[in-house]
Design a protein around this motif. Sequence first.
Motif, PDB file in Angstrom:
ATOM      1  N   GLU A 151       0.839  -1.195   0.000  1.00 41.07           N
ATOM      2  CA  GLU A 151       0.000   0.000   0.000  1.00 41.07           C
ATOM      3  C   GLU A 151       0.874   1.244   0.000  1.00 41.07           C
ATOM      4  OE1 GLU A 151      -3.706   1.928   2.552  1.00 41.07           O
ATOM      5  OE2 GLU A 151      -2.966  -0.075   2.994  1.00 41.07           O
ATOM      6  N   TYR A 152       0.527   2.181  -0.854  1.00 40.28           N
ATOM      7  CA  TYR A 152       1.331   3.394  -0.962  1.00 40.28           C
ATOM      8  C   TYR A 152       1.075   4.308   0.239  1.00 40.28           C
ATOM      9  CZ  TYR A 152       2.376   2.393  -5.900  1.00 40.28           C
ATOM     10  OH  TYR A 152       2.817   1.845  -7.079  1.00 40.28           O
ATOM     11  N   THR A 153       2.144   4.931   0.726  1.00 40.61           N
ATOM     12  CA  THR A 153       2.041   5.966   1.748  1.00 40.61           C
ATOM     13  C   THR A 153       2.910   7.125   1.303  1.00 40.61           C
ATOM     14  OG1 THR A 153       3.936   5.187   3.035  1.00 40.61           O
ATOM     15  CG2 THR A 153       1.769   4.217   3.566  1.00 40.61           C
ATOM     16  N   GLU A 183      -4.956  10.007   3.326  1.00 41.51           N
ATOM     17  CA  GLU A 183      -3.917  10.506   4.231  1.00 41.51           C
ATOM     18  C   GLU A 183      -3.757  12.021   4.162  1.00 41.51           C
ATOM     19  OE1 GLU A 183      -0.058   8.699   4.058  1.00 41.51           O
ATOM     20  OE2 GLU A 183      -0.857   6.831   3.259  1.00 41.51           O
ATOM     21  N   GLN A 194       6.888  16.471   2.711  1.00 40.59           N
ATOM     22  CA  GLN A 194       7.165  15.242   3.457  1.00 40.59           C
ATOM     23  C   GLN A 194       8.676  14.997   3.531  1.00 40.59           C
ATOM     24  OE1 GLN A 194       4.784  12.566   4.756  1.00 40.59           O
ATOM     25  NE2 GLN A 194       6.740  12.279   5.811  1.00 40.59           N
ATOM     26  N   LYS A 224      -5.786   6.036  -3.231  1.00 42.21           N
ATOM     27  CA  LYS A 224      -5.946   5.685  -1.820  1.00 42.21           C
ATOM     28  C   LYS A 224      -5.140   6.619  -0.913  1.00 42.21           C
ATOM     29  CE  LYS A 224      -7.183   0.793  -2.229  1.00 42.21           C
ATOM     30  NZ  LYS A 224      -6.733  -0.605  -2.027  1.00 42.21           N
ATOM     31  N   LEU A 225      -4.110   7.243  -1.464  1.00 44.09           N
ATOM     32  CA  LEU A 225      -3.321   8.202  -0.688  1.00 44.09           C
ATOM     33  C   LEU A 225      -4.149   9.400  -0.240  1.00 44.09           C
ATOM     34  CD1 LEU A 225       0.138   8.494  -2.507  1.00 44.09           C
ATOM     35  CD2 LEU A 225      -0.257   7.753  -0.169  1.00 44.09           C
TER      36      LEU A 225
END
Length: 269
Positions: free
Chosen positions: A70-72, A192, A106, A188-189
């Motif tokens: 899963e990408y973060t 976040e 980040q 899906k990111l």
Amino acid sequence: MPDNKQLLYYKSYKHPTSQEWMVLIHGAGGSSAIWYKQIKEFKASYNLLLIDLRGHGRSANKLSSLWKEEYTFPAVTRDIIQVLDHLHIKQAHFMAVSLGTILVRQLAEMAPERVKSMVLAGAVTRLNVKSRILVSLGNTFKSIIPYMWLYRLFAWVIMPRKRHSESRNLFVREAKRLCQKEFIRWFKLTGEVNPLLRYFKEQDLGIPTLYIMGEEDFMFLKPVKKIVKEHTNAFLQVVRQCGHVVNVEQPQAFNRLTLEFLNGGHQGS
């Protein structure tokens, strides 16, 4: 240290005398091609490093087996740091557009000593109500509707005017290189984004940062104005008659403001 096959695709332009590096990071669905109006002018003064993020551009076919997790945001940012390490770039000026601005922020959180300054164009610092509704719709239908339908909708909402069409078309063209699975991983990111941006808003790293925003960047300009008031060494330049992708729509203004900032003109409007 990983070899070239384990790295993101990158292209560098070496300056004959300068030791200063400028690293350029594109947004989601784009590629390093987004910087084509900057290369000639910036490479006259700096070493340039252009990177295609995982699943994007010429990185699309590289080591996808390693990216099944899963990408973060930290994981995607570590991809960039690997390239810096490979090229022995200890510190650089970082430039980013759209979602790429979150990755640079980040990186500044993870390795502040490597970030000499940041130039953030079309910066995403908060998702407003309209963008949160879009994200919610996207999450509901991302596995059902062809991703390019969703991407075109997002591009049109973020860049709605006729004069935004070049940027919109460029992003849509580059996004076609993504596959549906890759789009879903990146999408899906979005879950976040707001918690992360809230944290970034509260953390002032003190790194010289220039936000370059179009006055017609209706979704993202207002939150940037707020963050600039709260952070030291943060400056804002608003480009008239311009939307989200400032470096494509108004390249002359973008290039001038960037070089003035990097040459010590740390002041905003």
